[in-house]
Scaffold this active site. Structure first.
Site, PDB file in Angstrom:
ATOM      1  CB  SER A 157      35.658  40.929  69.200  1.00 31.41           C
ATOM      2  OG  SER A 157      35.786  40.685  67.810  1.00 31.41           O
ATOM      3  CD  GLN A 182      32.433  41.109  65.896  1.00 35.12           C
ATOM      4  OE1 GLN A 182      33.146  41.497  66.822  1.00 35.12           O
ATOM      5  NE2 GLN A 182      32.725  40.033  65.171  1.00 35.12           N
ATOM      6  N   GLY A 218      38.336  35.007  68.199  1.00 37.27           N
ATOM      7  CA  GLY A 218      39.099  34.701  69.391  1.00 37.27           C
ATOM      8  C   GLY A 218      39.027  35.808  70.418  1.00 37.27           C
ATOM      9  CD  GLU A 254      35.372  41.532  63.435  1.00 38.45           C
ATOM     10  OE1 GLU A 254      35.714  40.333  63.489  1.00 38.45           O
ATOM     11  OE2 GLU A 254      35.731  42.375  64.286  1.00 38.45           O
TER      12      GLU A 254
END
Length: 491
Positions: free
Chosen positions: A199, A201, A197, A168
């Protein structure tokens, strides 16, 4: 008797006409052969099954430039009504049914003759990762329901799968840099900051990181002939919604009936269930024993106190590497500009804090004033926003600031390098485009071959050569030309 003019002989006339026709034909063929053709397009569809909702994206690119130089652009997007597919754990078939309206839109947007060849992908992110951790059997049922719905579409279904957090982050980085044309031109890349909402990155290229320290955070790409060693990490449970749960779990460890919350506006009051708050793998093991069924969530609206509460969500003490972000996770020194998208953009845009000229101190001051604003006034100012979402912006803004500054180590100087973005050149920033580019091989490892000359230059050279041939032809028949001086006539 006059001497005959050789130029007027039938053979000479025929040769001249043939020469002219040949030259005209050469130029005509060259021009027609290289004329731009009527553009034809190919399409790809990606569904982003996030924790809070699902979005469908349709991408388009020139068909004749497939697999090398075709510029991929977003044609259309559709937000699926209802929550994310992970929310249908108690009724998996509804996860598939929820996609129907957007799939019908896709059938209208993609030309019918292209339906059968248009690849269709679904990638599920942190919401389904949590469900998979909690109950894999139910997770599989949700995927089966989604698969059944997508297989019924006229498109070329390529599968639904659970994306790893690292994927992702990496595909989000590819999207941002592809849309900014940084990859093809070999420019300095832009880091990617993604907040969902469930996680969050962070992905970027650093000269100080070769992948040897903490290899699990390393992804290597070769794109357009350039090598990139990308640092990327995904923090599960640190999306804004799950972080809110973790923070409230800290508040309710003793099972109180009333929770005074500095991250909510003064005058805010809502009765909430303990069972709902702790219904997530991110906090389920913290549920206090003997807690009442509900608690009253009230607001005090204090930004500084909210910051201190939010910091408790992170662990800044543990680090076995040369340097860390939080929770003992390695992170190299930040480098270059960053694009912050998804919830980063939507929260900061709502709070009017996306302007790059706003300093970090100004952001803190504006958040301080916003959090202290009475709840009744906030509701009055935003009548079209659902109270459920409206009540979370003070926390979300404070959480974003704390995550960036205390979590990822941005400073008052480097904070100005962050650009909050929703779209780049008409395409949404996010992992979906990078995901499709990877699966369809639309970004070659090596730089694509290009013609040695541009179209206009090619036609000009062909024309000049043709004229040269014509001149040479005239010179070649010079012996047949009549003498310039008059010869005496023989009587």
């Amino acid at each position: 008797m006059k001497e005959k003019n050789p130029w007027h002989t039938p053979v000479t006339i025929i040769i001249t006409v043939i020469g002219v026709i040949a030259i005209v034909a050469l130029v005509t063929v060259a021009v027609l052969q290289n004329m731009p053709l009527l553009q034809k397009y190919k399409y790809g569809i990606v569904l982003d099954a996030g924790s809070s909702h699902t979005s469908l994206y349709i991408y388009e690119w020139p068909a004749e430039k497939d697999n090398n130089t075709g510029r991929v652009e977003q044609k259309h997007s559709c937000t699926v009504d209802g929550p994310g597919i992970s929310s249908y754990a108690s009724a998996p078939p509804k996860a598939g049914e929820s996609l129907r309206a957007c799939m019908r839109e896709a059938e209208e947007w993609v030309p019918k003759k292209r339906h059968h060849e248009t690849p269709l992908y679904l990638g599920a992110t942190a919401g389904m990762r949590l469900l998979d951790m909690e109950n894999k059997v139910v997770s599989d049922k949700v995927f089966e329901a989604v698969k059944g719905a997508l297989e019924k579409s006229p498109f070329s279904y390529q599968g639904a799968r659970l994306l790893k957090g690292q994927e992702e982050g990496a595909f989000g980085w590819v999207t941002v840099n592809y849309l900014d044309d940084r990859l093809k031109q070999g420019l300095e890349t832009t880091g990617a900051l993604d907040l969902g909402g469930a996680s969050t990155q962070i992905s970027f290229v650093s000269d100080n990181y070769d992948g040897s320290e903490s290899p699990s955070n390393s992804v290597t790409f070769r794109l357009y002939g350039n090598d990139y060693t990308l640092y990327t990490h995904s923090f599960l449970c640190y999306g804004k919604d799950q972080a809110q749960r973790i923070r409230l779990a800290e508040h309710t460890q003793s099972g109180p009936k009333i929770v005074a919350d500095p991250c909510s506006h003064p005058g805010y009051s809502e009765t909430k269930k303990y069972s709902v708050l702790y219904d997530s793998p991110c906090v389920s093991d913290r549920k206090p024993q003997g807690a009442p069924e509900t608690f009253d969530h009230t607001g005090t609206g204090n930004f500084q106190e909210c910051q201190e509460v939010v910091k408790k969500v992170f662990n800044f003490t543990k680090c076995k590497y040369s340097q860390c972000s939080f929770n003992g996770v390695f992170q190299p020194i930040l480098q270059g500009p960053f694009g912050a998208f998804s919830a980063y953009y939507f929260v900061m845009d709502f709070l009017n804090l996306t302007d790059t000229s706003i300093t970090l101190e100004d952001v803190k001051e504006k958040l301080k004033l916003y959090c202290a604003t009475p709840w009744s006034q906030i509701v009055q100012q935003h009548p079209k926003t659902k109270p459920k979402y409206l009540a979370e912006y003070c926390f979300s803004g404070t959480y974003i600031l704390t995550l960036l500054i205390d979590g990822y180590n941005f400073t008052s100087v480097s904070y100005s390098d962050i650009r909050f973005i929703k779209k780049i050149k008409g395409s949404d920033a996010g992992w979906t485009l990078g995901y499709m580019l990877n699966l369809t091989n639309m970004i070659p490892a090596e730089a694509p071959d290009t013609p040695p000359l541009p179209y206009a230059g090619y036609v000009s050279i062909v024309t000049i050569i043709a004229v040269l041939i014509f001149i040479l032809f005239l010179v070649s028949v010079r012996p047949l030309w009549p003498h310039c001086s008059k010869q005496q006539q023989i009587v």
